[in-house]
Scaffold this active site. Structure first.
Site, mmCIF file in Angstrom:
data_model
loop_
_atom_site.group_PDB
_atom_site.id
_atom_site.type_symbol
_atom_site.label_atom_id
_atom_site.label_comp_id
_atom_site.label_asym_id
_atom_site.label_seq_id
_atom_site.Cartn_x
_atom_site.Cartn_y
_atom_site.Cartn_z
ATOM 1 N N SER A 1 -2.052 13.339 7.675
ATOM 2 C CA SER A 1 -3.312 13.943 7.214
ATOM 3 C C SER A 1 -4.245 14.388 8.346
ATOM 4 C CB SER A 1 -4.054 12.978 6.284
ATOM 5 O OG SER A 1 -3.306 12.781 5.121
ATOM 6 N N LYS B 1 -6.303 2.109 -2.773
ATOM 7 C CA LYS B 1 -6.573 3.159 -3.766
ATOM 8 C C LYS B 1 -7.292 2.662 -5.025
ATOM 9 C CE LYS B 1 -3.389 6.762 -3.797
ATOM 10 N NZ LYS B 1 -2.030 7.361 -3.857
ATOM 11 N N ALA C 1 6.996 5.071 -13.676
ATOM 12 C CA ALA C 1 5.727 4.578 -14.209
ATOM 13 C C ALA C 1 4.879 3.965 -13.097
ATOM 14 C CB ALA C 1 5.996 3.540 -15.297
ATOM 15 N N GLY C 2 5.210 4.307 -11.844
ATOM 16 C CA GLY C 2 4.436 3.801 -10.713
ATOM 17 C C GLY C 2 3.260 4.718 -10.405
HETATM 18 P P1 NAD Z 1 5.770 2.853 -7.041
HETATM 19 O O1 NAD Z 1 6.263 1.659 -6.298
HETATM 20 O O2 NAD Z 1 4.370 2.865 -7.535
HETATM 21 O O3 NAD Z 1 6.745 3.088 -8.325
HETATM 22 C C1 NAD Z 1 8.139 2.937 -8.213
HETATM 23 C C2 NAD Z 1 8.831 3.490 -9.463
HETATM 24 O O4 NAD Z 1 10.261 3.492 -9.226
HETATM 25 C C3 NAD Z 1 8.600 2.657 -10.733
HETATM 26 O O5 NAD Z 1 8.559 3.510 -11.848
HETATM 27 C C4 NAD Z 1 9.858 1.789 -10.790
HETATM 28 O O6 NAD Z 1 10.162 1.342 -12.106
HETATM 29 C C5 NAD Z 1 10.887 2.784 -10.304
HETATM 30 N N1 NAD Z 1 12.119 2.154 -9.800
HETATM 31 C C6 NAD Z 1 12.241 1.268 -8.782
HETATM 32 N N2 NAD Z 1 13.542 0.932 -8.610
HETATM 33 C C7 NAD Z 1 14.245 1.625 -9.540
HETATM 34 C C8 NAD Z 1 15.629 1.731 -9.872
HETATM 35 N N3 NAD Z 1 16.558 1.045 -9.207
HETATM 36 N N4 NAD Z 1 15.990 2.565 -10.884
HETATM 37 C C9 NAD Z 1 15.068 3.264 -11.575
HETATM 38 N N5 NAD Z 1 13.737 3.223 -11.303
HETATM 39 C C10 NAD Z 1 13.333 2.412 -10.297
HETATM 40 O O7 NAD Z 1 6.079 4.097 -6.112
HETATM 41 P P2 NAD Z 1 5.286 5.484 -6.015
HETATM 42 O O8 NAD Z 1 4.158 5.344 -5.082
HETATM 43 O O9 NAD Z 1 5.030 6.003 -7.381
HETATM 44 O O10 NAD Z 1 6.397 6.374 -5.273
HETATM 45 C C11 NAD Z 1 7.598 6.777 -5.929
HETATM 46 C C12 NAD Z 1 8.249 7.886 -5.096
HETATM 47 O O11 NAD Z 1 7.385 9.014 -5.082
HETATM 48 C C13 NAD Z 1 8.488 7.523 -3.620
HETATM 49 O O12 NAD Z 1 9.689 8.126 -3.204
HETATM 50 C C14 NAD Z 1 7.312 8.185 -2.903
HETATM 51 O O13 NAD Z 1 7.627 8.545 -1.571
HETATM 52 C C15 NAD Z 1 7.145 9.422 -3.752
HETATM 53 N N6 NAD Z 1 5.791 10.003 -3.726
HETATM 54 C C16 NAD Z 1 5.687 11.319 -3.482
HETATM 55 C C17 NAD Z 1 4.446 11.924 -3.477
HETATM 56 C C18 NAD Z 1 4.353 13.383 -3.171
HETATM 57 O O14 NAD Z 1 3.256 13.864 -2.896
HETATM 58 N N7 NAD Z 1 5.447 14.112 -3.241
HETATM 59 C C19 NAD Z 1 3.290 11.165 -3.743
HETATM 60 C C20 NAD Z 1 3.439 9.796 -4.015
HETATM 61 C C21 NAD Z 1 4.702 9.219 -4.004
#
Ligand code: NAD
Length: 288
Positions: free
Chosen positions: A22, A71, A132-133
């Site tokens: 950033s 956050k 659902a994260g």
């Molecule tokens: P989080 O930890 O809040 O959520 C993790 C999610 O993955 C949950 O829904 C969980 O149930 C699921 N999960 C975990 N293990 C699993 C499995 N074996 N099978 C199926 N589902 C599974 O994570 P987050 O912050 O929401 O991030 C998730 C992804 O999104 C990461 O790869 C992160 O880098 C990416 N992300 C991208 C952006 C972007 O701007 N492109 C922004 C935020 C996060």
């Protein structure tokens, strides 16, 4: 541009922040637009949030971003929250409006904007979202606020499932005309059925992300019909297995890097009222 006595300060808070892209992205944008601001990263732990927010006010900082683990904690110190930040209970962007701190969350906005930049309008669409994260919830809430017709959420029955149940209630209350349902991600028959009536499929789980880059939630690639738009929030690797499989079947695919870029673009607009020089930032920091 030299730093002067009038240079405005913005900053990122959270921990760790040393790896963040950033500061480079925003400072480069300020330089290109000849704006007298600087953006720094501050390593702030959860127990320092209150003091950090005081500092925003004391230093009359123009605004900033918030990353993990702060956050959710920053919300209680905001004078106002955007609708999405209020529903989700998390902020990634703070804007100082004449001493009043407004908390926003731009992850979902970044996702919707990235769809738009790829020629896809969420309005009236049915979207299936796996996850659902943090990222998934932001996407689901923003899609509902921006007029999605129907959202089908799939998640494993893990600790995040309860969060999806809350998201469903929140969306039903705040956007009653959006149809929203939650299913078990392990129920593949239901998953494929919901995908068959969806315009957009999105992976917002960690599946596909390094070191799980050989994994995908969609094993039966026959669900990738040509008019299905397939998007992923995972940006490392740039093209996940799901995206590669969908691309091979002729789907329009949208990777996660654009969401990352546009959540920053949306935050920049909130801080400055100006559009970030997207093309320059993209070619310098988001080249694929
Ligand atoms: P989080 O930890 O809040 O959520 C993790 C999610 O993955 C949950 O829904 C969980 O149930 C699921 N999960 C975990 N293990 C699993 C499995 N074996 N099978 C199926 N589902 C599974 O994570 P987050 O912050 O929401 O991030 C998730 C992804 O999104 C990461 O790869 C992160 O880098 C990416 N992300 C991208 C952006 C972007 O701007 N492109 C922004 C935020 C996060």
């Amino acid at each position: 541009m030299e730093i002067s006595g009038r240079t405005g300060l913005l900053g990122l808070i959270g921990s760790p922040v040393g790896h963040s892209g950033s500061p480079a992205m925003y400072n480069y944008s300020f330089e290109l637009l000849d704006m007298d601001y600087r953006y720094l990263a501050f390593d702030i732990k959860l127990d320092q949030v209150s003091k950090a927010i005081d500092a925003f006010k004391t230093f009359n900082m123009k605004g900033g971003n918030v990353t993990m683990p702060c956050k959710s904690a920053v919300c209680e110190y905001m004078d106002e929250l955007s609708p999405a930040a209020r529903i989700i209970g998390a902020c990634n962007t703070i804007v100082n409006e004449n001493g009043k701190l407004i908390g926003h969350i731009t992850d979902g906005q970044g996702y919707v904007r990235n769809l738009k930049e790829n020629g896809v309008d969420i309005k009236g669409k049915k979207i299936t979202v796996m996850g659902a994260g943090g990222a998934a919830t932001a996407i689901q809430v923003q899609c509902a606020l921006d007029g999605a017709r129907e959202i089908s959420i799939f998640n494993k029955k893990d600790d995040f499932y309860g969060r999806a149940e809350k998201t469903i209630q929140d969306i039903k209350r705040e956007v009653p005309k959006c149809i929203v349902n939650l299913y078990d991600l392990d129920d593949t028959e239901k998953l494929y059925k919901e995908i068959s009536t969806s315009d957009i499929l999105t992976n917002a789980t960690i599946v596909g992300m390094k070191p799980y880059e050989n994994e995908t939630n969609i094993v039966d690639t026959s669900v990738f019909r040509k008019d299905l738009i397939v998007s992923d929030v995972v940006y490392n690797p740039v093209k996940t297995k799901m995206i590669l499989d969908a691309e091979a079947k002729g789907c329009k695919v949208i990777g996660g890097k654009g969401m990352l870029l546009y959540q920053g673009v949306e935050a920049f607009k909130l801080f400055t009222g100006e559009e970030m020089p997207v093309e320059e930032v993209k070619s310098r920091y988001f080249a694929e």
